[in-house]
Motif scaffolding. Sequence first.
Motif, PDB file in Angstrom:
ATOM      1  N   ILE A  79     -32.573  26.083  -4.718  1.00 18.81           N
ATOM      2  CA  ILE A  79     -33.685  25.699  -3.670  1.00 18.81           C
ATOM      3  C   ILE A  79     -34.288  26.911  -3.400  1.00 18.81           C
ATOM      4  CG2 ILE A  79     -33.709  25.221  -1.058  1.00 18.81           C
ATOM      5  CD1 ILE A  79     -30.923  23.868  -1.194  1.00 18.81           C
ATOM      6  N   CYS A  80     -33.904  28.229  -3.268  1.00 20.98           N
ATOM      7  CA  CYS A  80     -34.540  29.327  -2.977  1.00 20.98           C
ATOM      8  C   CYS A  80     -35.638  29.474  -3.898  1.00 20.98           C
ATOM      9  CB  CYS A  80     -33.795  30.432  -2.694  1.00 20.98           C
ATOM     10  SG  CYS A  80     -32.613  30.422  -1.234  1.00 20.98           S
ATOM     11  N   ASN A  81     -35.131  29.579  -5.317  1.00 17.91           N
ATOM     12  CA  ASN A  81     -36.037  29.876  -6.338  1.00 17.91           C
ATOM     13  C   ASN A  81     -37.089  28.773  -6.556  1.00 17.91           C
ATOM     14  OD1 ASN A  81     -34.535  32.092  -7.113  1.00 17.91           O
ATOM     15  ND2 ASN A  81     -34.197  31.425  -9.196  1.00 17.91           N
ATOM     16  N   ALA A  82     -36.880  27.410  -6.368  1.00 12.44           N
ATOM     17  CA  ALA A  82     -37.718  26.399  -6.336  1.00 12.44           C
ATOM     18  C   ALA A  82     -38.783  26.661  -5.498  1.00 12.44           C
ATOM     19  CB  ALA A  82     -37.185  25.131  -6.112  1.00 12.44           C
ATOM     20  N   LEU A  83     -38.651  26.896  -4.123  1.00 10.91           N
ATOM     21  CA  LEU A  83     -39.651  27.331  -3.074  1.00 10.91           C
ATOM     22  C   LEU A  83     -40.334  28.436  -3.463  1.00 10.91           C
ATOM     23  CD1 LEU A  83     -37.382  26.368   0.146  1.00 10.91           C
ATOM     24  CD2 LEU A  83     -39.163  24.955  -1.075  1.00 10.91           C
ATOM     25  N   ASP A  84     -39.846  29.534  -3.930  1.00 12.35           N
ATOM     26  CA  ASP A  84     -40.585  30.507  -4.428  1.00 12.35           C
ATOM     27  C   ASP A  84     -41.279  30.575  -5.702  1.00 12.35           C
ATOM     28  OD1 ASP A  84     -39.776  32.180  -2.180  1.00 12.35           O
ATOM     29  OD2 ASP A  84     -37.933  33.110  -3.161  1.00 12.35           O
ATOM     30  N   GLY A  85     -41.241  29.437  -6.570  1.00 11.12           N
ATOM     31  CA  GLY A  85     -42.132  29.356  -7.511  1.00 11.12           C
ATOM     32  C   GLY A  85     -41.584  30.026  -8.708  1.00 11.12           C
ATOM     33  N   LYS A  86     -40.067  30.296  -8.728  1.00 11.14           N
ATOM     34  CA  LYS A  86     -39.580  30.907  -9.720  1.00 11.14           C
ATOM     35  C   LYS A  86     -38.585  29.938 -10.584  1.00 11.14           C
ATOM     36  CE  LYS A  86     -38.581  35.092  -7.027  1.00 11.14           C
ATOM     37  NZ  LYS A  86     -37.710  35.805  -6.250  1.00 11.14           N
ATOM     38  N   GLU A 119     -39.540  15.368  -2.636  1.00  7.30           N
ATOM     39  CA  GLU A 119     -39.923  14.382  -1.596  1.00  7.30           C
ATOM     40  C   GLU A 119     -40.047  15.248  -0.237  1.00  7.30           C
ATOM     41  OE1 GLU A 119     -37.197  11.610   1.471  1.00  7.30           O
ATOM     42  OE2 GLU A 119     -36.397  12.143  -0.661  1.00  7.30           O
ATOM     43  N   LEU A 120     -39.196  16.176   0.128  1.00 12.82           N
ATOM     44  CA  LEU A 120     -39.222  16.999   1.524  1.00 12.82           C
ATOM     45  C   LEU A 120     -40.321  18.063   1.609  1.00 12.82           C
ATOM     46  CD1 LEU A 120     -35.280  16.830   2.078  1.00 12.82           C
ATOM     47  CD2 LEU A 120     -36.907  15.158   2.933  1.00 12.82           C
ATOM     48  N   ARG A 121     -40.642  18.735   0.405  1.00 13.12           N
ATOM     49  CA  ARG A 121     -41.555  19.819   0.458  1.00 13.12           C
ATOM     50  C   ARG A 121     -42.156  19.671  -1.054  1.00 13.12           C
ATOM     51  NH1 ARG A 121     -41.323  24.458   3.241  1.00 13.12           N
ATOM     52  NH2 ARG A 121     -40.394  23.275   4.912  1.00 13.12           N
ATOM     53  N   PRO A 122     -43.175  18.937  -1.074  1.00 14.98           N
ATOM     54  CA  PRO A 122     -43.844  18.582  -2.460  1.00 14.98           C
ATOM     55  C   PRO A 122     -44.872  19.861  -2.357  1.00 14.98           C
ATOM     56  CG  PRO A 122     -44.701  17.183  -0.767  1.00 14.98           C
ATOM     57  CD  PRO A 122     -43.554  17.558  -0.011  1.00 14.98           C
ATOM     58  N   GLN A 123     -44.961  20.189  -3.793  1.00 15.34           N
ATOM     59  CA  GLN A 123     -45.997  21.211  -4.006  1.00 15.34           C
ATOM     60  C   GLN A 123     -47.265  20.806  -4.095  1.00 15.34           C
ATOM     61  OE1 GLN A 123     -44.497  24.368  -6.876  1.00 15.34           O
ATOM     62  NE2 GLN A 123     -43.297  22.534  -7.956  1.00 15.34           N
ATOM     63  N   SER A 124     -48.527  21.798  -3.500  1.00 17.53           N
ATOM     64  CA  SER A 124     -49.726  21.359  -3.065  1.00 17.53           C
ATOM     65  C   SER A 124     -50.426  20.593  -4.432  1.00 17.53           C
ATOM     66  CB  SER A 124     -50.397  22.671  -2.853  1.00 17.53           C
ATOM     67  OG  SER A 124     -50.489  23.614  -3.854  1.00 17.53           O
ATOM     68  N   ALA A 125     -49.989  21.210  -5.700  1.00 14.02           N
ATOM     69  CA  ALA A 125     -50.502  20.711  -6.817  1.00 14.02           C
ATOM     70  C   ALA A 125     -49.781  19.104  -7.283  1.00 14.02           C
ATOM     71  CB  ALA A 125     -50.661  21.767  -7.902  1.00 14.02           C
ATOM     72  N   GLY A 126     -48.982  18.937  -6.432  1.00 17.24           N
ATOM     73  CA  GLY A 126     -48.114  17.750  -7.071  1.00 17.24           C
ATOM     74  C   GLY A 126     -47.266  17.782  -8.219  1.00 17.24           C
ATOM     75  N   THR A 127     -47.001  19.319  -8.512  1.00 19.79           N
ATOM     76  CA  THR A 127     -46.173  19.534  -9.667  1.00 19.79           C
ATOM     77  C   THR A 127     -44.736  19.373  -9.696  1.00 19.79           C
ATOM     78  OG1 THR A 127     -47.914  21.293 -10.452  1.00 19.79           O
ATOM     79  CG2 THR A 127     -45.722  21.354 -11.637  1.00 19.79           C
ATOM     80  N   PRO A 128     -43.927  18.671 -10.243  1.00 22.00           N
ATOM     81  CA  PRO A 128     -42.502  18.311  -9.912  1.00 22.00           C
ATOM     82  C   PRO A 128     -41.787  19.851 -10.176  1.00 22.00           C
ATOM     83  CG  PRO A 128     -43.042  17.456 -12.071  1.00 22.00           C
ATOM     84  CD  PRO A 128     -44.578  17.826 -11.513  1.00 22.00           C
ATOM     85  N   ASN A 134     -40.267  21.035 -13.544  1.00 19.01           N
ATOM     86  CA  ASN A 134     -40.972  21.977 -14.388  1.00 19.01           C
ATOM     87  C   ASN A 134     -40.252  23.397 -14.496  1.00 19.01           C
ATOM     88  OD1 ASN A 134     -42.388  19.391 -14.955  1.00 19.01           O
ATOM     89  ND2 ASN A 134     -44.271  20.530 -14.281  1.00 19.01           N
ATOM     90  N   GLN A 135     -39.739  23.791 -13.376  1.00 16.56           N
ATOM     91  CA  GLN A 135     -39.467  25.252 -13.390  1.00 16.56           C
ATOM     92  C   GLN A 135     -37.871  25.330 -13.899  1.00 16.56           C
ATOM     93  OE1 GLN A 135     -41.185  25.051  -9.094  1.00 16.56           O
ATOM     94  NE2 GLN A 135     -39.967  26.673  -9.231  1.00 16.56           N
ATOM     95  N   ILE A 136     -37.147  24.367 -14.334  1.00  7.74           N
ATOM     96  CA  ILE A 136     -35.945  24.364 -15.015  1.00  7.74           C
ATOM     97  C   ILE A 136     -36.087  25.261 -16.303  1.00  7.74           C
ATOM     98  CG2 ILE A 136     -34.075  23.334 -16.102  1.00  7.74           C
ATOM     99  CD1 ILE A 136     -34.552  20.907 -14.061  1.00  7.74           C
ATOM    100  N   THR A 137     -35.121  26.190 -16.396  1.00  2.84           N
ATOM    101  CA  THR A 137     -34.966  27.214 -17.714  1.00  2.84           C
ATOM    102  C   THR A 137     -33.360  27.005 -17.900  1.00  2.84           C
ATOM    103  OG1 THR A 137     -34.944  29.090 -16.303  1.00  2.84           O
ATOM    104  CG2 THR A 137     -37.060  28.488 -17.094  1.00  2.84           C
ATOM    105  N   TYR A 138     -33.173  27.413 -19.252  1.00  4.84           N
ATOM    106  CA  TYR A 138     -31.805  27.513 -19.743  1.00  4.84           C
ATOM    107  C   TYR A 138     -31.667  28.732 -19.759  1.00  4.84           C
ATOM    108  CZ  TYR A 138     -31.768  22.348 -19.838  1.00  4.84           C
ATOM    109  OH  TYR A 138     -31.841  21.012 -19.293  1.00  4.84           O
TER     110      TYR A 138
END
Length: 354
Positions: A203-210, A270-279, A282-286
């Motif tokens: 959650i935290c990384n997603a909101l920070d764009g990480k 759904e609850l906090r969509p990114q301004s560019a509409g990017t899902p 896309n930030q998932i990494t392994y």
Amino acid sequence: MILVTGGAGFIGSNFVLDWLKANDEPVLNLDALTYAGNLQNLAALRDDARHIFVHGNIADSVLVTQLLAEHKPRAVINFAAESHVDRSIKGPEDFIQTNIVGCFRLLEAVRNYWLEQSADEKATFRFLHVSTDEVYGTLTADEPAFAEDHQYEPNSPYSASKAASDHLVRAYFHTYDLPTLTTNCSNNYGPYHFPEKLIPLVICNALDGKSLPIYGDGQQVRDWLYVSDHCSAIRQVLDIGRPGETYNVGGNSEKTNLDVVQALCAMLDELRPQSAGTPYANQITYVKDRPGHDRRYAIDSSKIQKELDWVPKESFESGIRKTVQWYLNNQDWVEAVTRGTYRNWVAKQYGGTP
């Protein structure tokens, strides 16, 4: 009064808050305030006379003995523990000291206190030890879930140290007749979860764009338990559980780590969509899998359901929505706990910059 150890941590603070919502019995809260203990979790109780906080360690026998003599609790609920597998791999000694030595010293202090009580007080006293499903080891995809009689097969320094503490609690019941109870829970999630664990980290990384780091192939399976459901189970075990017994507590929600991360991404879309509409997906990494990573945990909760009439109220879907919404509504708390040393830890563990 009850004594709660580790009551400023994630599960412990939720238990204290839920306890004082449910009844007026005071709580004596002992916590060492390590990196995962946070008094902000208990801010709502700042002026509540029913909550007495003491900064201290369960391994401090003198302090624990003094607190027991002064406050005379009718029960002790032990949440105090080092609990992060990754940290146990990097530095196992803290886990030995807290989870084994600390538990031993706590048991000794409690046993001596209990021996001084009247016969009636002895009969009603309880020591409830909160443990984990990780002590049972790992399961293949088609094996039945962990029941209370499953063989212990811990695979990390964390789970080995918790297994040792479980054995000590069992021994104090059988050797000294101390009325103990043990609960072994599955993966908890919910408010006030320190953001090194999977759900709050994502959650935290997603909101920070990480990046959203997933170990290995992401197919590790865990049973997920909403923390308030866990707290209600502990209250039920404390009230009517049979001394000497162990009760497994699960959420009936087996999910792969990848499923969990994708569900979080969809919820944030759904609850906090990114301004560019990017899902957010896309930030998932392994990232490289951690050593000795257990493949699957699953909890058989039939014993507590049948004997104590407890079932979880939250599904994974309802619980994860509440969790994401809580983090979105409490960014000040997130900011406060993710400064300094925590950021350095995340960078060291997953790569990248703090």
